[in-house]
Design a protein around this motif. Structure first.
Motif, mmCIF file in Angstrom:
data_model
loop_
_atom_site.group_PDB
_atom_site.id
_atom_site.type_symbol
_atom_site.label_atom_id
_atom_site.label_comp_id
_atom_site.label_asym_id
_atom_site.label_seq_id
_atom_site.Cartn_x
_atom_site.Cartn_y
_atom_site.Cartn_z
ATOM 1 N N ALA A 30 43.294 57.002 50.211
ATOM 2 C CA ALA A 30 43.894 58.156 49.525
ATOM 3 C C ALA A 30 42.900 58.687 48.494
ATOM 4 N N GLY A 33 42.144 61.902 42.037
ATOM 5 C CA GLY A 33 41.171 62.675 41.258
ATOM 6 C C GLY A 33 39.732 62.474 41.708
ATOM 7 N N GLY A 34 39.507 61.433 42.499
ATOM 8 C CA GLY A 34 38.179 61.166 43.064
ATOM 9 C C GLY A 34 37.183 60.565 42.082
ATOM 10 N N GLN A 35 37.624 60.215 40.889
ATOM 11 C CA GLN A 35 36.663 59.782 39.861
ATOM 12 C C GLN A 35 36.187 58.347 40.038
ATOM 13 N N SER A 36 36.886 57.583 40.856
ATOM 14 C CA SER A 36 36.368 56.273 41.266
ATOM 15 C C SER A 36 35.917 56.339 42.717
ATOM 16 N N LEU A 37 36.745 56.965 43.538
ATOM 17 C CA LEU A 37 36.482 56.953 44.980
ATOM 18 C C LEU A 37 35.191 57.692 45.352
ATOM 19 N N HIS A 78 44.480 61.885 33.011
ATOM 20 C CA HIS A 78 44.264 61.272 31.690
ATOM 21 C C HIS A 78 44.414 62.324 30.594
ATOM 22 N N THR A 111 43.324 60.234 37.434
ATOM 23 C CA THR A 111 44.776 60.086 37.302
ATOM 24 C C THR A 111 45.148 58.654 36.939
ATOM 25 N N ASP A 124 41.345 51.028 31.692
ATOM 26 C CA ASP A 124 42.126 51.136 30.451
ATOM 27 C C ASP A 124 43.639 51.116 30.655
HETATM 28 C C1 FAD Z 1 31.576 58.172 34.513
HETATM 29 C C2 FAD Z 1 32.880 57.444 34.657
HETATM 30 C C3 FAD Z 1 33.421 56.801 33.560
HETATM 31 C C4 FAD Z 1 34.631 56.131 33.676
HETATM 32 N N1 FAD Z 1 35.156 55.515 32.573
HETATM 33 C C5 FAD Z 1 36.346 54.898 32.662
HETATM 34 C C6 FAD Z 1 36.937 54.285 31.521
HETATM 35 O O1 FAD Z 1 36.400 54.301 30.414
HETATM 36 N N2 FAD Z 1 38.139 53.670 31.693
HETATM 37 C C7 FAD Z 1 38.784 53.632 32.901
HETATM 38 O O2 FAD Z 1 39.862 53.071 32.985
HETATM 39 N N3 FAD Z 1 38.257 54.214 33.986
HETATM 40 C C8 FAD Z 1 37.061 54.837 33.903
HETATM 41 N N4 FAD Z 1 36.523 55.416 34.999
HETATM 42 C C9 FAD Z 1 37.221 55.299 36.278
HETATM 43 C C10 FAD Z 1 38.172 56.429 36.489
HETATM 44 O O3 FAD Z 1 38.556 57.118 35.367
HETATM 45 C C11 FAD Z 1 39.469 55.954 37.009
HETATM 46 O O4 FAD Z 1 39.385 54.830 37.780
HETATM 47 C C12 FAD Z 1 39.994 57.147 37.741
HETATM 48 O O5 FAD Z 1 40.573 57.997 36.855
HETATM 49 C C13 FAD Z 1 40.785 56.879 38.948
HETATM 50 O O6 FAD Z 1 41.670 57.929 39.182
HETATM 51 P P1 FAD Z 1 41.388 58.984 40.295
HETATM 52 O O7 FAD Z 1 42.601 59.830 40.330
HETATM 53 O O8 FAD Z 1 40.107 59.651 40.065
HETATM 54 O O9 FAD Z 1 41.355 58.036 41.586
HETATM 55 P P2 FAD Z 1 40.503 58.176 42.906
HETATM 56 O O10 FAD Z 1 39.077 58.020 42.615
HETATM 57 O O11 FAD Z 1 40.933 59.371 43.670
HETATM 58 O O12 FAD Z 1 41.040 56.887 43.664
HETATM 59 C C14 FAD Z 1 40.717 55.598 43.214
HETATM 60 C C15 FAD Z 1 41.370 54.578 44.153
HETATM 61 O O13 FAD Z 1 42.782 54.602 43.959
HETATM 62 C C16 FAD Z 1 43.444 54.927 45.188
HETATM 63 N N5 FAD Z 1 44.558 55.776 44.790
HETATM 64 C C17 FAD Z 1 44.508 56.925 44.071
HETATM 65 N N6 FAD Z 1 45.748 57.362 43.806
HETATM 66 C C18 FAD Z 1 46.603 56.490 44.377
HETATM 67 C C19 FAD Z 1 48.018 56.401 44.448
HETATM 68 N N7 FAD Z 1 48.840 57.286 43.881
HETATM 69 N N8 FAD Z 1 48.557 55.348 45.110
HETATM 70 C C20 FAD Z 1 47.762 54.411 45.699
HETATM 71 N N9 FAD Z 1 46.417 54.441 45.669
HETATM 72 C C21 FAD Z 1 45.844 55.460 45.014
HETATM 73 C C22 FAD Z 1 42.400 55.624 46.036
HETATM 74 O O14 FAD Z 1 42.691 55.489 47.403
HETATM 75 C C23 FAD Z 1 41.148 54.888 45.626
HETATM 76 O O15 FAD Z 1 41.070 53.662 46.324
HETATM 77 C C24 FAD Z 1 35.313 56.097 34.921
HETATM 78 C C25 FAD Z 1 34.768 56.755 36.027
HETATM 79 C C26 FAD Z 1 33.566 57.428 35.914
HETATM 80 C C27 FAD Z 1 33.008 58.139 37.110
#
Ligand code: FAD
Length: 290
Positions: A30, A33-37, A78, A111, A124
């Motif tokens: 899934a 926000g793509g910020q980890s994936l 966030h 997210t 966090d």
């Molecule tokens: C430069 C940088 C700095 C960061 N600093 C921090 C920090 O200080 N603290 C922190 O906590 N994180 C940090 N992160 C990580 C990031 O903020 C979070 O992990 C991120 O917000 C994940 O949310 P996303 O919506 O982007 O998830 P995505 O990247 O879209 O997905 C992450 C994973 O979760 C799964 N997923 C997403 N949504 C769901 C759902 N609803 N149900 C089931 N599975 C799901 C996806 O399939 C994927 O495996 C950082 C990332 C970067 C790139």
């Protein structure tokens, strides 16, 4: 680097997303926000054949406060939590966490659901939802179920979610009248992942602690509750002696590893001041002095 070629599908409903994820199993992932994936895909640490975009599903985007507490849709970003007046008033511990996650882009796109599903041991939201005694509503093709925060994180990057199951909402119980909390994170730079972190939420009855949730981040394979420390707080006045004892127990509960963020000894050592500061702020907030 570019990701390995994949097929992109924008899901139109939770049911469709869950169905596609289940159908394709390990080959599908899934996208919120793509910020980890996206970074993982670019480094080719994640090589899905199918990327199922859930980011436009309005059913996962609610943020609502009522008698039973706060309902936070999985797609809540966030930045929304950092800027929400409801969060600021009732759950400042969540605002603490939200304002210091990554950088502006990460906060604008990332997210809470993605952060929890990623289950980074230094993430966090893990410690915060544990200290708040939250529950996670999940949806799959066959069932909807609720998982307690303390049963959600199984190991680093591993959760209790079944294949095809999505986080729908995080439910934060209503905060009592004299409640306050704080999240204290030490990062190497502002917005960096935690070297170590303490989340603390308490409710006071006069000078006595009625309820207390304490959780740690960055100092074990998952975020986890410091249960013995919580028990030592409840029913007590907050004296210097008690703070010292609880800080000691918190330090003993930690099981950090040495890595680029610091040595295991350093991470353990910073827990004491983080706990003290979190407690000081939480008490002030509970007394409406801050
Ligand atoms: C430069 C940088 C700095 C960061 N600093 C921090 C920090 O200080 N603290 C922190 O906590 N994180 C940090 N992160 C990580 C990031 O903020 C979070 O992990 C991120 O917000 C994940 O949310 P996303 O919506 O982007 O998830 P995505 O990247 O879209 O997905 C992450 C994973 O979760 C799964 N997923 C997403 N949504 C769901 C759902 N609803 N149900 C089931 N599975 C799901 C996806 O399939 C994927 O495996 C950082 C990332 C970067 C790139």
């Amino acid at each position: 680097m570019y990701p390995v070629k994949f097929e992109y599908v924008r899901a139109k409903s939770i049911a469709e997303a869950a169905h596609l994820l289940e159908q394709h199993g390990d080959e599908a992932v899934a996208l919120a926000g793509g910020q980890s994936l996206i970074p993982l895909m670019k480094f080719r640490l994640s090589t899905p054949k199918y990327v199922i975009d859930i980011s436009r599903l309005s059913e996962l985007s609610e943020l609502r406060y009522g008698e039973r507490g706060l309902v936070v849709g999985a797609l809540t970003r966030h930045v929304q939590l950092a800027e929400s007046p409801i969060v600021a008033e009732h759950y400042p511990i969540m605002r603490d966490a939200a304002t210091d996650i990554g950088d502006v882009q990460v906060r604008n796109l990332g997210t809470i659901g993605g952060d929890l599903a990623q289950a980074d041991p230094a993430g966090d939201w893990g410690p915060v939802i544990l200290a708040l005694n939250a529950q996670i509503n999940c949806v799959g093709t066959r069932q909807q179920r609720t998982i307690k925060a303390e049963e959600f994180f199984l190991d680093s990057y591993t959760t209790a979610l079944e294949p095809g199951e999505l986080i729908a909402q995080v439910i934060i119980p209503a905060a009592g009248p004299n409640s306050g909390g704080a999240y204290m994170k030490l990062g190497r730079r502002s917005g960096d992942f935690a070297v170590a972190a303490v989340a603390l939420q308490l409710e006071l009855a006069g000078d006595v602690v009625k309820h207390c949730g304490i959780a740690l981040g960055g100092v074990g394979p998952t975020a986890f509750r410091a249960l013995q420390a919580e028990r030592m707080m409840v029913g007590q006045n907050i004296s210097e002696g008690r703070i010292k004892e609880v800080a000691e127990v918190i330090q003993d509960a930690a099981a950090p590893i040495s890595d680029a963020r610091g040595s295991a000894d350093y991470k353990r050592a910073v827990l004491k001041p983080l706990f003290r500061k979190a407690l000081e702020i939480a008490v002030k907030r509970a007394r409406r002095e801050a």
